[in-house]
Write a protein that holds these residues in place. Structure first.
Motif, PDB file in Angstrom:
ATOM      1  N   VAL A 104       6.271   4.478 -12.535  1.00 53.48           N
ATOM      2  CA  VAL A 104       5.202   5.139 -11.797  1.00 53.48           C
ATOM      3  C   VAL A 104       3.891   4.381 -11.959  1.00 53.48           C
ATOM      4  O   VAL A 104       3.163   4.140 -10.975  1.00 53.48           O
ATOM      5  N   MET A 105       3.576   3.979 -13.173  1.00 53.02           N
ATOM      6  CA  MET A 105       2.319   3.290 -13.424  1.00 53.02           C
ATOM      7  C   MET A 105       2.289   1.904 -12.774  1.00 53.02           C
ATOM      8  O   MET A 105       1.223   1.416 -12.391  1.00 53.02           O
ATOM      9  N   THR A 106       3.445   1.278 -12.632  1.00 54.81           N
ATOM     10  CA  THR A 106       3.496   0.002 -11.911  1.00 54.81           C
ATOM     11  C   THR A 106       3.177   0.214 -10.435  1.00 54.81           C
ATOM     12  O   THR A 106       2.450  -0.581  -9.826  1.00 54.81           O
ATOM     13  N   CYS A 107       3.705   1.278  -9.851  1.00 52.43           N
ATOM     14  CA  CYS A 107       3.371   1.594  -8.456  1.00 52.43           C
ATOM     15  C   CYS A 107       1.875   1.815  -8.272  1.00 52.43           C
ATOM     16  O   CYS A 107       1.310   1.491  -7.218  1.00 52.43           O
ATOM     17  N   LEU A 108       1.228   2.374  -9.304  1.00 55.05           N
ATOM     18  CA  LEU A 108      -0.176   2.778  -9.192  1.00 55.05           C
ATOM     19  C   LEU A 108      -1.160   1.692  -9.620  1.00 55.05           C
ATOM     20  O   LEU A 108      -2.349   1.976  -9.769  1.00 55.05           O
ATOM     21  N   SER A 130       0.840  -1.206   0.000  1.00 56.68           N
ATOM     22  CA  SER A 130       0.000   0.000   0.000  1.00 56.68           C
ATOM     23  C   SER A 130       0.868   1.246   0.000  1.00 56.68           C
ATOM     24  O   SER A 130       0.536   2.259  -0.634  1.00 56.68           O
ATOM     25  N   ASP A 131       2.000   1.202   0.705  1.00 58.19           N
ATOM     26  CA  ASP A 131       2.917   2.346   0.710  1.00 58.19           C
ATOM     27  C   ASP A 131       3.566   2.555  -0.658  1.00 58.19           C
ATOM     28  O   ASP A 131       3.926   3.684  -1.017  1.00 58.19           O
ATOM     29  N   ILE A 132       3.717   1.484  -1.441  1.00 51.61           N
ATOM     30  CA  ILE A 132       4.267   1.614  -2.799  1.00 51.61           C
ATOM     31  C   ILE A 132       3.318   2.413  -3.675  1.00 51.61           C
ATOM     32  O   ILE A 132       3.741   3.252  -4.482  1.00 51.61           O
ATOM     33  N   PHE A 133       2.019   2.174  -3.523  1.00 55.40           N
ATOM     34  CA  PHE A 133       1.031   2.955  -4.271  1.00 55.40           C
ATOM     35  C   PHE A 133       1.195   4.446  -3.961  1.00 55.40           C
ATOM     36  O   PHE A 133       1.187   5.294  -4.861  1.00 55.40           O
TER      37      PHE A 133
END
Length: 527
Positions: free
Chosen positions: A255-259, A201-204
């Motif tokens: 960035v999109m992988t994190c999201l 969740s922190d990665i998001f």
């Protein structure tokens, strides 16, 4: 030390407090004030001192209590303010390292958004710090620009652990509130569904920060209403390259992988994210040294929405969870698997009365004592439950009603903490859950929400008329709760009995109701 306004300790510049000398006030929140101070050796520090009134917002109160509890696990954490919980007079407070500098939000507002290379270099430090935090079994769950401090030598410090969760302790936030807490534009989709034990969740949130640091835009800017949150979860963010074409495809992909909506599609952990940042950093640095084709003006970050704290009601949460289709179905499927993979711990709910009379106190102690005995048979978590009738701490129509409800909540919580104090053990987590409404419904929802394995309740001795009037309450409890029930009889001469789910008897569960602030007489089967 006296109060100046009935709410805070009177800590004026030059005054003394528990061995510290106050220099000035540097901040104020719903629960506490922040003071710059120095100790007897001249070392500067920050004191976080709580309000003393009963009408403190419950969310702020539990968040501060959570910070106090987590302080022992962060005292030697070099990437935070290294808090120490101390007691001064009648209150517990935090002593924290003084961190000179500004938070990341203020830095970006003053200087504009960052280049890809600078963003990567800065976020690597944040990710490194979060990796260490996760190794300590703590998930922050409220990572955002304003919770990252930047020191004068460009080091980072993480602040505000009020919503954090230690994976080996009861989750105070989850057990205290049904609705999610956090900043809607930053928190991960699973947090809206009540998942607070997922480090990714922190990665998001890191992905959201990277997006905002380099574009001045939020990837999900409209997540402040029921429809906005549902649409946010169902949809995808647009690539950050849409707003700044000079950002590399590798950076945008990271960035999109994190999201990603589903945690399994994000990076496996902070170490994996750090490795990915290192992989794309050389190209970003090389691009930064080349002269730009055209000058790009970096606008000030659009931060108005990202500072808003989620105050979602139970109805809001139900609407999110009942929504269907596409990505929502994928998230629900992931959550089902996540729950199945959790290490099982025996969950005991001990339902108690926060009535201050001696009869209630004696019965409450026996209820918790029996719960502790049962917990000694296997790894367990105990949740102490009490119910406020006609109160809903999430909604208040007037300021007076809000204060009255907050006062009732705090009084009930303090009463439960006094009972728990006599049974506190490091190896036995005991949490507190305060709910509002009809006692039977509140008990049932708590048992269901926490997937309880055992419910422990008290039963008072009643005369024939009381049994006739109130017996249906007991019958409903014992026929609707879907787990074994241990009933503690009020008279000490009779032993506690464990009743299987669905079995009825005429004893009325004690303990479950507190009258409104205007009328403290017990109601609903507590007498």
């Amino acid at each position: 030390m006296t109060d100046t306004d009935g709410q805070f300790l009177a800590l004026e510049p030059g005054s003394k407090f528990d061995g510290f000398t106050i220099e000035k006030q540097i901040g104020e929140g719903g629960m506490a004030r922040l003071f710059l101070a120095h100790d007897e050796n001249g070392r500067q520090c920050v004191l976080k001192v709580p309000r003393r009134t009963l009408d403190v917002d419950p969310v702020a109160m539990i968040a501060f209590e959570n910070e106090l509890r987590l302080a022992r696990y962060l005292e030697d954490f070099p990437y935070a303010h290294m808090p120490v919980s101390q007691s001064g007079g009648e209150c517990r407070y935090l002593v924290m390292d003084y961190i000179p500098g500004a938070n990341l939000w203020a830095r970006l507002c003053a200087q504009g958004c960052l280049s890809e290379a600078k963003a990567i270099a800065l976020v690597k430090k944040i990710v490194h710090a979060l990796a260490e935090l996760h190794r300590r079994r703590i998930v922050h769950l409220d990572i955002k620009l304003s919770n990252i401090m930047i020191t004068p030598d460009d080091e980072v410090r993480i602040i505000d652990f009020g919503l954090s969760n230690h994976l080996d302790l009861p989750d105070l936030i989850y057990e205290s509130f049904q609705e999610p807490k956090g900043t809607p534009a930053y928190i991960a989709p699973e947090q809206f569904f009540g998942v607070r034990d997922e480090p990714r969740s922190d990665i998001f949130s890191i992905g959201t920060m990277l997006y905002e640091m380099t574009t001045s835009k939020l990837p999900f800017p409209n997540a402040h209403s029921e429809l906005g949150v549902i649409n946010r979860i169902k949809g995808d963010a647009v690539s950050p390259r849409r707003y700044r074409t000079e950002l590399s495809e590798g950076f945008a992909a990271l960035v999109m992988t994190c999201l990603q909506n589903v945690p399994d599609r994000r990076f496996a952990g902070m170490d994996a994210l750090y490795a990915a940042l290192e992989q794309i950093e050389p190209a970003a640095v090389a691009a930064a040294t080349a002269p730009p084709a055209t000058a790009v003006h970096a606008p000030v970050p659009a931060m108005r929405g990202s500072r808003m704290l989620a105050r979602l009601t139970g109805q809001f949460l139900s609407a999110i969870r009942s929504a269907e289709g596409g990505k929502l179905d994928e998230i629900n499927a992931w959550i089902a698997g996540h729950l199945a993979r959790r290490t099982p711990r025996y969950r005991i709910v001990a339902a108690m009365d926060n009535d201050s009379r001696a009869r209630a106190a004696s019965l409450n102690s026996e209820i918790l004592a029996q719960a502790v005995r049962q917990a000694g048979l296997q790894p367990s978590i105990i949740t102490v439950l009490t119910v406020l009738r006609e109160h809903n701490v999430a909604i208040a129509s007037t300021e007076r009603e809000r204060k009255d409800r907050n006062a009732a909540y705090r009084e009930a919580r303090e009463a439960m903490k006094r009972i728990i104090a006599g049974f506190a053990r490091d190896d036995l987590p005991i949490g507190i859950n305060i709910r509002s409404g009809e006692p039977v419904d509140a008990i049932s929802s708590c048992v269901t929400d926490l997937d309880a394995d055992l419910l422990v309740v008290g039963a008072r001795r009643l005369n024939a008329l009381s049994r006739f009037v109130l017996g249906s309450t007991a019958y409903k409890v014992l026929t609707t709760i879907k787990c074994p029930i241990m009933v503690i009889q009020e008279n000490a001469g009779r032993k506690a009995r464990v009743l299987p789910a669905g079995q009825s008897q005429t004893a009325v569960p004690a303990a479950l109701v507190t009258a409104s602030p205007a009328d403290r007489a017990p109601v609903g089967g507590t007498g």
